[in-house]
Design an enzyme around this catalytic site. Structure first.
Site, PDB file in Angstrom:
ATOM      1  N   SER A  69       2.243   2.156   1.239  1.00  0.00           N
ATOM      2  CA  SER A  69       2.768   1.930  -0.103  1.00  0.00           C
ATOM      3  C   SER A  69       4.125   1.251  -0.115  1.00  0.00           C
ATOM      4  O   SER A  69       4.489   0.644  -1.114  1.00  0.00           O
ATOM      5  CB  SER A  69       2.823   3.249  -0.874  1.00  0.00           C
ATOM      6  OG  SER A  69       3.521   4.229  -0.157  1.00  0.00           O
ATOM      7  N   LYS A  86      -3.020   3.999 -10.955  1.00  0.00           N
ATOM      8  CA  LYS A  86      -2.514   2.711 -10.459  1.00  0.00           C
ATOM      9  C   LYS A  86      -3.426   1.605 -10.985  1.00  0.00           C
ATOM     10  O   LYS A  86      -3.376   1.310 -12.165  1.00  0.00           O
ATOM     11  CB  LYS A  86      -2.361   2.788  -8.945  1.00  0.00           C
ATOM     12  CG  LYS A  86      -1.194   3.739  -8.618  1.00  0.00           C
ATOM     13  CD  LYS A  86      -0.976   4.061  -7.172  1.00  0.00           C
ATOM     14  CE  LYS A  86       0.234   4.980  -7.085  1.00  0.00           C
ATOM     15  NZ  LYS A  86       0.352   5.695  -5.828  1.00  0.00           N
ATOM     16  N   HIS A  88      -3.537   2.550  -3.217  1.00  0.00           N
ATOM     17  CA  HIS A  88      -3.203   1.163  -3.560  1.00  0.00           C
ATOM     18  C   HIS A  88      -4.351   0.196  -3.287  1.00  0.00           C
ATOM     19  O   HIS A  88      -4.185  -1.008  -3.436  1.00  0.00           O
ATOM     20  CB  HIS A  88      -1.952   0.722  -2.798  1.00  0.00           C
ATOM     21  CG  HIS A  88      -0.759   1.543  -3.140  1.00  0.00           C
ATOM     22  ND1 HIS A  88       0.005   1.314  -4.256  1.00  0.00           N
ATOM     23  CD2 HIS A  88      -0.242   2.643  -2.557  1.00  0.00           C
ATOM     24  CE1 HIS A  88       0.964   2.224  -4.326  1.00  0.00           C
ATOM     25  NE2 HIS A  88       0.841   3.042  -3.304  1.00  0.00           N
TER      26      HIS A  88
HETATM   27  C1  LIG Z   1       0.948   7.107  -5.689  1.00  0.00           C
HETATM   28  C2  LIG Z   1       0.413   7.659  -4.428  1.00  0.00           C
HETATM   29  C3  LIG Z   1      -0.076   8.971  -4.359  1.00  0.00           C
HETATM   30  C4  LIG Z   1       0.069   9.945  -5.491  1.00  0.00           C
HETATM   31  O1  LIG Z   1      -0.737   9.616  -6.568  1.00  0.00           O
HETATM   32  P1  LIG Z   1      -0.291  10.071  -8.028  1.00  0.00           P
HETATM   33  O2  LIG Z   1      -1.514   9.987  -8.825  1.00  0.00           O
HETATM   34  O3  LIG Z   1       0.788   9.137  -8.454  1.00  0.00           O
HETATM   35  O4  LIG Z   1       0.221  11.490  -7.912  1.00  0.00           O
HETATM   36  C5  LIG Z   1      -0.673   9.369  -3.184  1.00  0.00           C
HETATM   37  N1  LIG Z   1      -0.749   8.558  -2.118  1.00  0.00           N
HETATM   38  C6  LIG Z   1      -0.250   7.312  -2.140  1.00  0.00           C
HETATM   39  C7  LIG Z   1      -0.360   6.450  -0.928  1.00  0.00           C
HETATM   40  C8  LIG Z   1       0.363   6.820  -3.295  1.00  0.00           C
HETATM   41  O5  LIG Z   1       0.878   5.600  -3.317  1.00  0.00           O
END
Ligand SMILES: *Cc1c(COP(=O)(O)O)cnc(C)c1O
Length: 401
Positions: free
Chosen positions: A185, A244, A213
């Site tokens: 990320s 996302k 992602h």
């Molecule tokens: C954003 C993210 C999460 C957490 O997801 P949320 O729905 O925002 O709590 C978990 N793992 C990765 C790699 C992320 O980028």
């Protein structure tokens, strides 16, 4: 209240300031979109994870409204009491069908957030008889999930399948879990999932893939990292987020039905929390229609073209790029204060790009984290590239360096 209790907190906060590590929130008015009013000023944003531009999509908004009218505002209870609604069932069935080319006998289970999904997944699959092999730059939620699981945790270096292979070969644990982000990320690069899966199949380990992602973004149909690499195995445990690219909120785990049933029975972060509002699940069905259809394909194609343009056009002198073929495009600056100064200079030009500092990234690698979205145009990208190159290279052309 004792003064010394407060004094300690204030000292700690002062230390954050001195190190350039104090985080500040900014307030956006209006929906998530490239053009947004932030703290009262119009800005062009390159910071959201709304990769397909679905967070403010009219069909998704309409579905959210329809979902609220049909199911109300809240779920009222946890899933195992009375909060599990028809909308959750339909979403889980839809997600399982969507991922089924990659996950034999798959079921899916939805969660309120990805953070909770990872805590649930690792704590239910792991335990004192488990060795958990964790990629060095995994997301914080995987690190916390590993701790909660009480497994023995072994960290393998970033992308290093040789070290992982040696660790797996040496392991005598009853359960082995290999845990990795698919798209990292903060760096934007991809984990070597085919090699990881081969190792897991050879050594009898689960491969847990956090595709926060990748889901919706990677693969021709947007099925994510498993589609991108054409992987299929009953040993895959897949986590995708829905806040996302899917533009709403929440997350899911898709895996063999026995894994999912284990989560329902044992995962405390699933059991002891109120189910997400069913209206969100209803809105997500509309997101999946878009992701899975012609519009999703054309949004992914545009996003891909933006990524390739950025990659081909941005030339840096002092700052450093990381190789990334995903919408996450970091520009490494180094020191915290320098990264903050760069973000402030972009801000002064009306460009919103966040500076990411330790502990989110290793010390000395503070960076600008550019994220691109299908909602951006090529003109937006040109503005960003121009500004980055000017700030990176403040010497006028021809002047002695
Ligand atoms: C954003 C993210 C999460 C957490 O997801 P949320 O729905 O925002 O709590 C978990 N793992 C990765 C790699 C992320 O980028």
């Amino acid at each position: 209240m004792s003064i010394s209790l407060l004094q300690k907190l204030q000292d700690n906060l002062g230390t954050l300031d001195a190190k350039g590590l104090r985080r500040r929130r900014r307030t956006a008015d209006g929906p998530c979109a490239p053009r947004v009013t932030v703290d009262g000023r119009p800005m062009l944003a390159f910071c959201s994870n709304d990769y397909l531009g679905l967070a403010a999509h009219p069909q998704v908004i309409a579905a959210l409204q329809e979902g609220a009218a049909r199911y109300g505002a809240g779920s009222g209870a946890s899933h195992l009491i009375s909060g599990h609604s028809r909308a959750h069932v339909l979403l889980e069935e839809r997600l399982a069908a969507f991922l089924s080319p990659h996950l034999p006998s798959a079921r899916a289970l939805t969660f309120s957030t990805g953070y909770m999904a990872n805590l649930a997944l690792l704590s239910a699959l792991g335990g004192p008889d488990t060795e958990l092999f964790s990629e060095a730059v995994n997301h914080a939620s995987l690190i916390d999930g590993a701790r909660l699981s009480r497994s023995a945790v072994r960290v393998y270096p970033h992308g290093d399948t040789a070290v992982l292979a040696a660790m797996l070969a040496a392991s005598t644990a009853a359960t082995k879990l290999v845990v990795t982000d698919s798209v990292f990320s903060m760096d934007g690069d991809l984990a070597p999932l085919p090699a990881l899966l081969q190792l897991c199949e050879h050594y009898g380990a689960w491969l847990v893939v956090d595709d926060a992602h990748g889901f919706g973004v990677l693969g021709a149909q947007g099925r994510g990292a498993l589609e991108h690499f054409a992987l299929r195995s009953p040993q895959l445990v897949y986590m995708g987020t829905l806040g996302k690219a899917a533009g709403v909120a929440g997350a899911f785990v898709a895996a063999h039905e026995s894994v999912i049933e284990t989560l329902v029975q044992r995962a405390r972060p699933y059991i002891y929390t109120t189910a997400a509002p069913p209206a969100l699940a209803h809105a997500l069905l509309a997101s999946l229609d878009i992701i899975d259809g012609a519009e999703g394909r054309s949004r992914r194609a545009h996003l891909d073209a933006l990524v390739r343009r950025f990659d081909a056009s941005l030339v840096l002198r002092r700052w450093r790029r990381l190789p990334s073929a995903t919408p996450i495009q970091p520009v490494i600056i180094g020191e915290n204060q320098a990264a903050l100064a760069a973000a402030a200079a972009l801000d002064a030009r009306g460009l919103w790009v966040p500076a990411i500092r330790p502990p989110t990234v290793p010390r000395g690698t503070a960076r600008l984290r550019v994220t691109l979205s299908a909602a951006h145009g090529f003109d937006d990208l040109a503005r960003l590239i121009e500004a980055l190159q000017t700030l990176d290279n403040p010497t006028p052309p021809g002047a002695p360096t």
